[in-house]
Motif scaffolding. Structure first.
Motif, PDB file in Angstrom:
ATOM      1  N   LEU A  68       0.920  -1.078  -0.058  1.00  0.00           N
ATOM      2  CA  LEU A  68      -0.058   0.167   0.042  1.00  0.00           C
ATOM      3  C   LEU A  68       0.792   1.346   0.050  1.00  0.00           C
ATOM      4  O   LEU A  68       2.100   1.073   0.596  1.00  0.00           O
ATOM      5  CB  LEU A  68      -0.914   0.066   1.225  1.00  0.00           C
ATOM      6  CG  LEU A  68      -1.915  -1.178   1.413  1.00  0.00           C
ATOM      7  CD1 LEU A  68      -2.440  -1.069   2.727  1.00  0.00           C
ATOM      8  CD2 LEU A  68      -3.092  -1.116   0.197  1.00  0.00           C
ATOM      9  N   SER A  69       0.391   2.396  -0.630  1.00  0.00           N
ATOM     10  CA  SER A  69       0.995   3.475  -0.591  1.00  0.00           C
ATOM     11  C   SER A  69       0.963   4.153   0.767  1.00  0.00           C
ATOM     12  O   SER A  69       0.065   3.853   1.472  1.00  0.00           O
ATOM     13  CB  SER A  69       0.568   4.651  -1.672  1.00  0.00           C
ATOM     14  OG  SER A  69      -0.708   4.976  -1.081  1.00  0.00           O
ATOM     15  N   THR A  73      -2.237   6.016   1.414  1.00  0.00           N
ATOM     16  CA  THR A  73      -3.291   5.409   1.640  1.00  0.00           C
ATOM     17  C   THR A  73      -3.088   4.576   3.167  1.00  0.00           C
ATOM     18  O   THR A  73      -3.866   4.692   4.013  1.00  0.00           O
ATOM     19  CB  THR A  73      -3.528   3.993   0.876  1.00  0.00           C
ATOM     20  OG1 THR A  73      -3.371   4.179  -0.562  1.00  0.00           O
ATOM     21  CG2 THR A  73      -4.483   2.894   1.165  1.00  0.00           C
ATOM     22  N   ALA A 111      -4.134   7.551   5.542  1.00  0.00           N
ATOM     23  CA  ALA A 111      -5.587   8.004   5.592  1.00  0.00           C
ATOM     24  C   ALA A 111      -6.107   6.852   6.218  1.00  0.00           C
ATOM     25  O   ALA A 111      -7.182   7.338   7.162  1.00  0.00           O
ATOM     26  CB  ALA A 111      -5.969   8.035   3.716  1.00  0.00           C
ATOM     27  N   VAL A 112      -5.964   5.710   6.284  1.00  0.00           N
ATOM     28  CA  VAL A 112      -6.876   4.721   6.827  1.00  0.00           C
ATOM     29  C   VAL A 112      -6.455   4.861   8.195  1.00  0.00           C
ATOM     30  O   VAL A 112      -7.157   4.740   9.362  1.00  0.00           O
ATOM     31  CB  VAL A 112      -6.616   3.211   6.309  1.00  0.00           C
ATOM     32  CG1 VAL A 112      -7.163   2.276   7.196  1.00  0.00           C
ATOM     33  CG2 VAL A 112      -7.197   3.097   4.837  1.00  0.00           C
TER      34      VAL A 112
END
Length: 112
Positions: free
Chosen positions: A29-30, A33, A36-37
């Motif tokens: 995952l970046s 991301t 953000a999560v």
């Protein structure tokens, strides 16, 4: 109940933050991301501390516990940590309610 549940949620904020650091280095995952999560989950934990006495807050807490366990698909250690925090959440709710009931009984007896 609020104190016990809030303590569990603050502990989860730390675990989610550290899990985000692990996910950033070990998953595909970046970084955006992951944060953000993780950021939304950490913010939800903190906000939930403030609204624990409102209807539905405990259910939102349970949803957060499920999400924490499911995050084990990204960081495998979170299966275990998520289960531990789900147990802590259950204990916080269960024993917190018992403490609240005992306080109410004591207050009723003291005012009589």
């Amino acid at each position: 109940m609020r104190t016990l549940c809030a303590s569990t949620l603050i502990g989860e904020v730390l675990v989610i933050g550290f899990a985000g650091l692990v996910a950033m280095n070990t998953s595909d995952l970046s970084t955006g991301t992951v944060w953000a999560v993780s950021g939304v989950a950490m913010l939800l934990c903190v906000l939930l501390c403030g609204v624990l006495s409102r209807p539905g807050a405990i259910q939102v807490g349970w949803a957060l516990q499920i999400a924490l366990i499911l995050s084990g698909f990204v960081v495998p250690a979170m299966f275990v940590l998520g289960a531990v925090f789900a147990g802590l959440w259950w204990a916080s709710v269960h024993f917190g309610r018992k403490i609240d009931e005992a306080k109410a009984r004591f207050a009723a007896q003291a005012s009589s």
